[in-house]
Scaffold this active site. Structure first.
Site, PDB file in Angstrom:
ATOM      1  N   GLY A  72       0.700  -1.226   0.045  1.00  0.00           N
ATOM      2  CA  GLY A  72      -0.054  -0.049   0.076  1.00  0.00           C
ATOM      3  C   GLY A  72       0.784   1.254  -0.039  1.00  0.00           C
ATOM      4  CG  ASN A 152      -4.559   4.174   9.592  1.00  0.00           C
ATOM      5  OD1 ASN A 152      -4.886   5.512   9.073  1.00  0.00           O
ATOM      6  ND2 ASN A 152      -3.592   4.091  10.266  1.00  0.00           N
ATOM      7  CD  GLN A 182      -6.683  -0.127   7.731  1.00  0.00           C
ATOM      8  OE1 GLN A 182      -7.519  -1.032   8.100  1.00  0.00           O
ATOM      9  NE2 GLN A 182      -5.261  -0.266   8.138  1.00  0.00           N
ATOM     10  CB  SER A 202      -2.234  -3.130   1.078  1.00  0.00           C
ATOM     11  OG  SER A 202      -1.310  -3.916   1.582  1.00  0.00           O
ATOM     12  CB  ALA A 203      -2.250  -8.693  -0.432  1.00  0.00           C
ATOM     13  CB  THR A 240      10.636 -10.128 -12.197  1.00  0.00           C
ATOM     14  OG1 THR A 240      11.686  -9.993 -13.007  1.00  0.00           O
ATOM     15  CG2 THR A 240       9.946 -11.413 -12.372  1.00  0.00           C
ATOM     16  CB  CYS A 325       2.502   2.664  10.522  1.00  0.00           C
ATOM     17  SG  CYS A 325       2.068   1.554   9.439  1.00  0.00           S
TER      18      CYS A 325
HETATM   19  N1  PLP Z   1      -2.697   3.294   3.876  1.00  0.00           N
HETATM   20  C1  PLP Z   1      -3.166   2.999   5.094  1.00  0.00           C
HETATM   21  C2  PLP Z   1      -4.563   3.578   5.619  1.00  0.00           C
HETATM   22  C3  PLP Z   1      -3.060   1.984   6.081  1.00  0.00           C
HETATM   23  O1  PLP Z   1      -3.438   1.462   6.999  1.00  0.00           O
HETATM   24  C4  PLP Z   1      -1.709   1.172   5.587  1.00  0.00           C
HETATM   25  C5  PLP Z   1      -1.275   0.187   6.652  1.00  0.00           C
HETATM   26  O2  PLP Z   1      -1.314   0.262   7.733  1.00  0.00           O
HETATM   27  C6  PLP Z   1      -0.987   1.556   4.289  1.00  0.00           C
HETATM   28  C7  PLP Z   1      -1.461   2.445   3.738  1.00  0.00           C
HETATM   29  C8  PLP Z   1       0.426   1.002   4.168  1.00  0.00           C
HETATM   30  O3  PLP Z   1       0.046  -0.264   3.554  1.00  0.00           O
HETATM   31  P1  PLP Z   1       1.251  -1.505   3.374  1.00  0.00           P
HETATM   32  O4  PLP Z   1       1.392  -1.770   4.737  1.00  0.00           O
HETATM   33  O5  PLP Z   1       0.729  -2.338   2.535  1.00  0.00           O
HETATM   34  O6  PLP Z   1       2.630  -0.745   2.869  1.00  0.00           O
END
Ligand code: PLP
Length: 379
Positions: A72, A152, A182, A202-203, A240, A325
């Site tokens: 993400g 988030n 999210q 994001s997976a 790749t 984060c």
């Molecule tokens: N954006 C939001 C709102 C998120 O909550 C997160 C991850 O917590 C991300 C972006 C980043 O995603 P990734 O962990 O796949 O880099």
């Protein structure tokens, strides 16, 4: 893991069986380079196409509008830098919110240092930015607007569709990007109806593997690529492709339950937790009542987040303090909402997945009561 109560699903989710099967399949059988012209390459390429189709279906868009990214964070960086550099001749004004994920806010900071004017809209006390603030921020010189669909930390929905309407009304040259990391898989997203030009997913937030994401970029829009090289992903994202992670993502998508019943199940969990908390008066609720029910942010006033987190951990219950984060740092989201220091210092985020049950909510609530009776107040 039997008695574990995992309530930190906004940080990451447990990979589901189909995701793991997808990864194993790619490593054992479909390990060719998708760019190779022989059959092994074509098989790998077909696996990627299949995954792309599944994502496009979830977002109600064309397959050739989906690009795989490494996460993400890369999706957000690609959209923001790509759009800003592509459009810089048209203007320098960028609009975002002050409660975005760091992968957006840090990209914005860099653009500011390069001469762009970034406007950060503050949320209201309920965690969402207001219509009036959006209207006054987006003007005819705006070249990029980036707004998340769901926050988030609190689960608060943001008015993305409204931003699209304001851009159109003002005839602004702005591209609209949405961080839907999210929200994806949890609420219905139709990218054309939402009016976005770019959207990040994001997976690992939907029981897929870490290190793989996707970016929707509308066909009619040109965005400068961030990573150049061998021209994979139709020249937009060289490197790749990680077939194992893409197949893991694909597996997670095939196991994803329907949005509506899952949403209702999460709403029942959220309601049960918030009712217990409100009745007992044991904590403050920082999430709006109409937010995404997968996320409930609460504050046990007088008890520091980390202390409560580790107390719960000792009972095999896992939550997060603010967002994963922002390890160790106070929550910028709760601060921006204007919550008191006492409330932000004691905030914990509970986030559900389809693998949670009412029993988990009961265990959490009992453990919170226990925490209050056993821990020493920090003030
Ligand atoms: N954006 C939001 C709102 C998120 O909550 C997160 C991850 O917590 C991300 C972006 C980043 O995603 P990734 O962990 O796949 O880099």
């Amino acid at each position: 893991m039997k008695n574990t109560v995992y309530l930190d699903n906004s940080s990451t989710t447990m990979p589901c069986k189909s995701a793991i099967d997808g990864i194993n399949n790619a490593l054992n059988e479909n390990w060719g380079n998708p760019s190779s012209l022989h059959i092994l390459g074509m098989n790998a390429e077909n696996c990627i196409s299949d995954a792309r189709e599944k994502i496009a279906e979830k977002l109600s868009c064309r397959q050739d509008e989906i690009y795989f990214t490494s996460c993400g964070t890369e999706g957000n960086n690609t959209a923001i830098f790509g759009a800003a550099y592509q459009r810089k001749k048209l203007g320098k004004r960028i609009v975002t919110t002050s409660i975005e994920h760091p992968s957006v806010l840090e990209a914005m900071k860099r653009l500011e240092s390069e001469g762009f004017d970034v406007v950060y809209i503050k949320p209201q006390p309920n965690g969402s930015v207001s219509q009036e603030d959006l209207i006054s921020a987006i003007n005819g010189e705006t070249v990029l607007v980036s707004i998340m669909l769901v926050n988030n930390e609190t689960g608060a929905f943001q008015p993305v569709k409204l931003a699209a309407e304001i851009i159109k009304k003002n005839n602004a040259p702005a591209l609209l990007h949405c961080d839907a990391v999210q929200a994806f898989g949890k609420t219905d997203i139709k990218v054309y109806d939402l009016g976005v030009d770019m959207l990040t997913v994001s997976a690992h937030k939907i029981h897929g593997p870490k290190g793989i994401g996707a970016l929707f970029v509308k066909k009619s829009v040109t965005v400068r690529p961030l990573i150049v090289g061998g021209g994979q992903e139709r020249g937009f994202r060289s490197g790749t492709e990680s077939v194992p992670l893409i197949m893991g993502f694909s597996g997670a998508l095939s196991e994803l339950p329907d949005i509506k019943p899952s949403f209702e199940k999460m709403q029942a969990l959220k309601n049960a937790l918030t009712e217990k908390i409100e009745k007992s008066g044991i904590a403050e609720i920082n999430s709006p009542y109409d937010g995404l029910p997968y996320i409930v942010n609460i504050s046990l006033l007088g008890y520091r987040s980390e202390t409560v987190l580790h107390f719960l951990e000792s009972k095999d219950i896992y939550v997060s303090s603010g967002s994963a984060c922002a390890k160790g740092k106070g929550s910028h989201v709760l601060n921006e909402m204007g919550l008191s220091r006492e409330r932000t210092d004691s905030a914990i985020r509970v986030s559900f997945s389809r693998f949670n049950s009412m029993e988990d909510v009961d265990k959490l609530f009992e453990a919170i009561i226990d925490a209050r009776n056993s821990l020493r107040r920090s003030n």
